[in-house]
Design an enzyme around this catalytic site. Structure first.
Site, PDB file in Angstrom:
ATOM      1  N   LYS A 110      40.080  39.896  43.743  1.00 46.27           N
ATOM      2  CA  LYS A 110      39.885  40.913  42.708  1.00 46.27           C
ATOM      3  C   LYS A 110      40.638  42.191  43.077  1.00 46.27           C
ATOM      4  O   LYS A 110      41.259  42.824  42.230  1.00 46.27           O
ATOM      5  CB  LYS A 110      38.389  41.199  42.514  1.00 46.27           C
ATOM      6  CG  LYS A 110      37.659  40.065  41.809  1.00 46.27           C
ATOM      7  CD  LYS A 110      36.139  40.215  41.824  1.00 46.27           C
ATOM      8  CE  LYS A 110      35.496  38.981  41.178  1.00 46.27           C
ATOM      9  NZ  LYS A 110      34.021  39.005  41.241  1.00 46.27           N
ATOM     10  N   GLN A 159      29.308  42.563  43.675  1.00 45.92           N
ATOM     11  CA  GLN A 159      29.570  41.143  43.909  1.00 45.92           C
ATOM     12  C   GLN A 159      28.263  40.397  44.226  1.00 45.92           C
ATOM     13  O   GLN A 159      27.491  40.820  45.084  1.00 45.92           O
ATOM     14  CB  GLN A 159      30.568  40.983  45.063  1.00 45.92           C
ATOM     15  CG  GLN A 159      30.953  39.555  45.357  1.00 45.92           C
ATOM     16  CD  GLN A 159      31.708  38.888  44.198  1.00 45.92           C
ATOM     17  OE1 GLN A 159      32.594  39.483  43.589  1.00 45.92           O
ATOM     18  NE2 GLN A 159      31.341  37.653  43.896  1.00 45.92           N
ATOM     19  N   ASP A 181      31.073  43.640  34.171  1.00 45.58           N
ATOM     20  CA  ASP A 181      30.550  42.271  34.215  1.00 45.58           C
ATOM     21  C   ASP A 181      29.763  41.930  32.946  1.00 45.58           C
ATOM     22  O   ASP A 181      29.481  40.759  32.686  1.00 45.58           O
ATOM     23  CB  ASP A 181      29.616  42.091  35.421  1.00 45.58           C
ATOM     24  CG  ASP A 181      30.314  41.467  36.621  1.00 45.58           C
ATOM     25  OD1 ASP A 181      31.323  40.768  36.409  1.00 45.58           O
ATOM     26  OD2 ASP A 181      29.840  41.660  37.753  1.00 45.58           O
TER      27      ASP A 181
END
Ligand code: NAD
Length: 313
Positions: free
Chosen positions: A57, A101, A127
């Site tokens: 990422k 995460q 997200d």
């Protein structure tokens, strides 16, 4: 391998195309705002899989001109430590997106992930897991939708696989993949069934699908008997296989993947058994299918969050 091979859907190529589409927007934002879009990634502990995801990422964001700020916390951090970092990123001017995460250390407690989702500023929630964004998704007016299922929709669209009027079956009902996947397919006029660990006659239900999405977390779970000939099969699973007998049953005794296993002591496998390639019309590989799309959609969401924060929604 039995029968003819279905088309392999190249997630890498589609992800590259999405990133290319994002680039001009990033450049425009950067010149307009006098700073690049900013993404804060919070990594707690040192889970090896998470390390790899986060590294990808960071690299992908940086290559696309996004400022990626990786914040690390030790595995011993408390949920309050973590929420303090999130709150700091919430009020920061330079951070347009925030991603924590998963998974979080078990010691943080069963509700830790939900508390994090509840805390992230919905406008920075790249997200798409904040309840406000989940609600908007259900109502068909998502601004930031979860990256993995959005990536699947992009893959279907860019592979010319029609969605409207078709029957889609999703195996898995998680908040991060299964449920939002169902909502996105529903919005595109598919008829959608969500299956899970308590579903009766699962192979029979799955084998009626034109579009079958596997998001289970069990290597090779979806075998031929789950699949209608010609169906599009999307394999979201990322499972590390470290048992040789399992690797042989998945890849056969003389495949390059088994050679990989013998070199490294483990191999990554999807939820879909490789034998499905002989019956599916189209299939995503693992790795190289849905994984790269998730990261590309993260960049797309980061740019969307950045632009919206400047009033350009
Ligand atoms: P999860 O564990 O939260 O959910 C798994 C779901 O599978 C559950 O809803 C459960 O009901 C269902 N399930 C479990 N066993 C089953 C069974 N025997 N029969 C039918 N259904 C069963 O997992 P998740 O977070 O949704 O992730 C699923 C998989 O996708 C994992 O392998 C994960 O690593 C992978 N994943 C990949 C990406 C990506 O970028 N490609 C992103 C997220 C997750």
């Amino acid at each position: 391998m039995m029968g003819s091979m279905g088309r392999l859907l190249d997630g890498q190529a589609v992800a590259a195309a999405i990133r290319a589409d994002v680039l001009p927007g990033v450049a425009e934002f950067t010149s307009g705002a006098g700073r690049p879009p900013g993404l804060g990634i919070v990594l707690v502990g040192d889970n090896p899989a998470s390390e790899i995801y986060v590294r990808n990422k960071v690299r992908s964001g940086t290559e696309s001109g996004v400022w990626v700020d990786l914040q690390r916390l030790p595995a011993t951090a408390s949920i309050d430590d973590l929420l303090a970092v999130v709150n700091r990123l919430n009020i920061s001017e330079r951070h347009d997106g925030i991603l924590v995460q998963a998974p979080l250390p078990e010691a943080m407690g069963r509700h830790a992930a939900q508390r994090v989702f509840d805390t992230i500023d919905p406008d920075k929630d790249v997200d798409g897991f904040h309840p406000a964004n989940v609600g908007r998704l259900v109502q068909g007016r998502a601004h930031l939708a979860p990256c993995t299922p959005s990536g699947v929709i992009e893959l279907l669209d860019r592979s010319d696989i029609p969605i409207a009027r078709r029957y889609a079956v999703i195996i898995g009902r998680s908040d991060i993949v299964g449920k939002p996947m169902a909502m996105l397919l529903l919005q595109r006029d598919a008829t959608v069934t969500i299956c899970h660990s308590r579903t009766a006659d699962l192979p029979e239900v799955a084998s009626r699908a034109d579009i079958l999405v596997a998001a289970i977390g069990r290597a090779g779970f979806v075998t031929r008997d789950f699949v209608k000939p010609g169906a599009a099969v999307i394999d979201v699973g990322i499972n590390r296989v470290s048992d040789r007998a399992t690797a042989v049953s998945l890849f056969g005794p003389s495949s390059p993947r088994l050679a990989d296993f013998d070199r490294r002591g483990s191999v990554v496998a999807g939820d879909v058994h490789p034998e499905v390639a002989g019956i599916a019309g189209a299939l995503t590989p693992v790795p190289g299918g849905v994984g790269p799309l998730t990261i590309a959609m993260l960049l797309k969401n980061t740019l969307a969050a950045a632009s919206a924060r400047r009033g350009g929604r």
